[in-house]
Motif scaffolding. Structure first.
Motif, short mmCIF file in Angstrom:
data_model
loop_
_atom_site.label_atom_id
_atom_site.label_comp_id
_atom_site.label_asym_id
_atom_site.label_seq_id
_atom_site.Cartn_x
_atom_site.Cartn_y
_atom_site.Cartn_z
N VAL A 292 39.32 3.12 38.26
CA VAL A 292 39.57 4.54 38.41
C VAL A 292 40.33 4.74 39.71
O VAL A 292 39.96 4.16 40.74
CB VAL A 292 38.25 5.35 38.43
CG1 VAL A 292 38.53 6.82 38.61
CG2 VAL A 292 37.45 5.10 37.16
N THR A 293 41.38 5.54 39.68
CA THR A 293 42.18 5.81 40.88
C THR A 293 42.17 7.30 41.18
O THR A 293 42.39 8.12 40.29
CB THR A 293 43.64 5.33 40.67
OG1 THR A 293 43.63 3.95 40.35
CG2 THR A 293 44.47 5.56 41.92
N SER A 294 41.92 7.62 42.44
CA SER A 294 41.98 9.01 42.90
C SER A 294 43.15 9.14 43.86
O SER A 294 43.26 8.38 44.82
CB SER A 294 40.68 9.38 43.62
OG SER A 294 40.77 10.67 44.18
N THR A 295 44.02 10.12 43.60
CA THR A 295 45.18 10.37 44.45
C THR A 295 45.14 11.81 44.94
O THR A 295 44.99 12.73 44.13
CB THR A 295 46.49 10.12 43.67
OG1 THR A 295 46.47 8.79 43.14
CG2 THR A 295 47.70 10.28 44.58
N SER A 296 45.27 11.98 46.25
CA SER A 296 45.28 13.33 46.80
C SER A 296 46.49 14.09 46.28
O SER A 296 47.51 13.50 45.92
CB SER A 296 45.28 13.30 48.32
OG SER A 296 46.45 12.66 48.80
N THR A 297 46.38 15.41 46.23
CA THR A 297 47.49 16.26 45.83
C THR A 297 47.92 17.07 47.05
O THR A 297 47.34 16.94 48.13
CB THR A 297 47.07 17.22 44.69
OG1 THR A 297 46.10 18.13 45.20
CG2 THR A 297 46.51 16.45 43.50
N ASP A 298 48.92 17.91 46.87
CA ASP A 298 49.37 18.74 47.99
C ASP A 298 48.47 19.96 48.20
O ASP A 298 48.71 20.76 49.09
CB ASP A 298 50.84 19.15 47.82
CG ASP A 298 51.09 19.91 46.53
OD1 ASP A 298 50.18 20.02 45.69
OD2 ASP A 298 52.22 20.40 46.36
N ILE A 299 47.43 20.09 47.38
CA ILE A 299 46.45 21.18 47.54
C ILE A 299 45.18 20.57 48.11
O ILE A 299 44.63 19.62 47.55
CB ILE A 299 46.18 21.87 46.19
CG1 ILE A 299 47.49 22.42 45.61
CG2 ILE A 299 45.15 23.00 46.36
CD1 ILE A 299 47.37 22.93 44.19
N ASN A 300 44.71 21.12 49.22
CA ASN A 300 43.57 20.57 49.93
C ASN A 300 42.38 20.27 49.02
O ASN A 300 41.91 21.15 48.31
CB ASN A 300 43.15 21.53 51.05
CG ASN A 300 42.68 20.79 52.27
OD1 ASN A 300 43.00 19.63 52.46
ND2 ASN A 300 41.93 21.47 53.10
#
Length: 133
Positions: free
Chosen positions: A6-14
């Motif tokens: 499973v991969t979690s990637t931050s977005t441009d929304i906090n």
């Protein structure tokens, strides 16, 4: 190779993270009081969801295999996120159907044999590596 990735990637929304699990994608967020936008489940809710859904699916698989007649399986999981001691998960299972005492006893054993239950009831280690680019 690991069985699950499973991969979690931050977005441009906090605090909104995009999750990739196999061929599926979904978001995770934090509630408003933690600085998130409350647009999706928070990580700890996914932990409860894993236990609830695994229990439901395991019971359905067993009952289908045994050709038991049932209308619905509902699993409710509650717990407090305590990081300093083991967590007690309260799991309440409701199965709509007519079962004798022997079947009821067996279904409790089946619920306790779901893979996520087995993982959660053991101690674990997390090995972390970090890379800066």
């Amino acid at each position: 190779m690991s069985d699950i990735n499973v991969t979690s990637t931050s977005t441009d929304i906090n605090y909104i993270s995009n999750i990739k699990a196999g061929k599926h994608e979904f978001n995770v967020d934090e509630p408003l009081d933690k600085g998130g936008l409350d647009t999706a489940a928070k990580p700890s809710e996914l932990l409860g969801a894993a236990l609830a859904s695994c229990t439901s699916i395991t019971l359905q698989m067993y009952m289908n295999h045994k050709e038991f007649t049932y209308k619905k399986v509902e699993v409710d999981v509650n717990f407090d996120m305590i990081t300093t001691e083991p967590i007690t998960f309260q799991r309440h299972v409701i199965i709509e159907g007519d079962f004798d005492e022997k079947q009821q006893t067996r279904l409790l054993k089946v619920a306790n044999s779901c893979p996520v239950h087995k993982v959660l009831e053991k101690g674990h280690e997390i090995e972390t590596t970090i890379e800066f680019i």
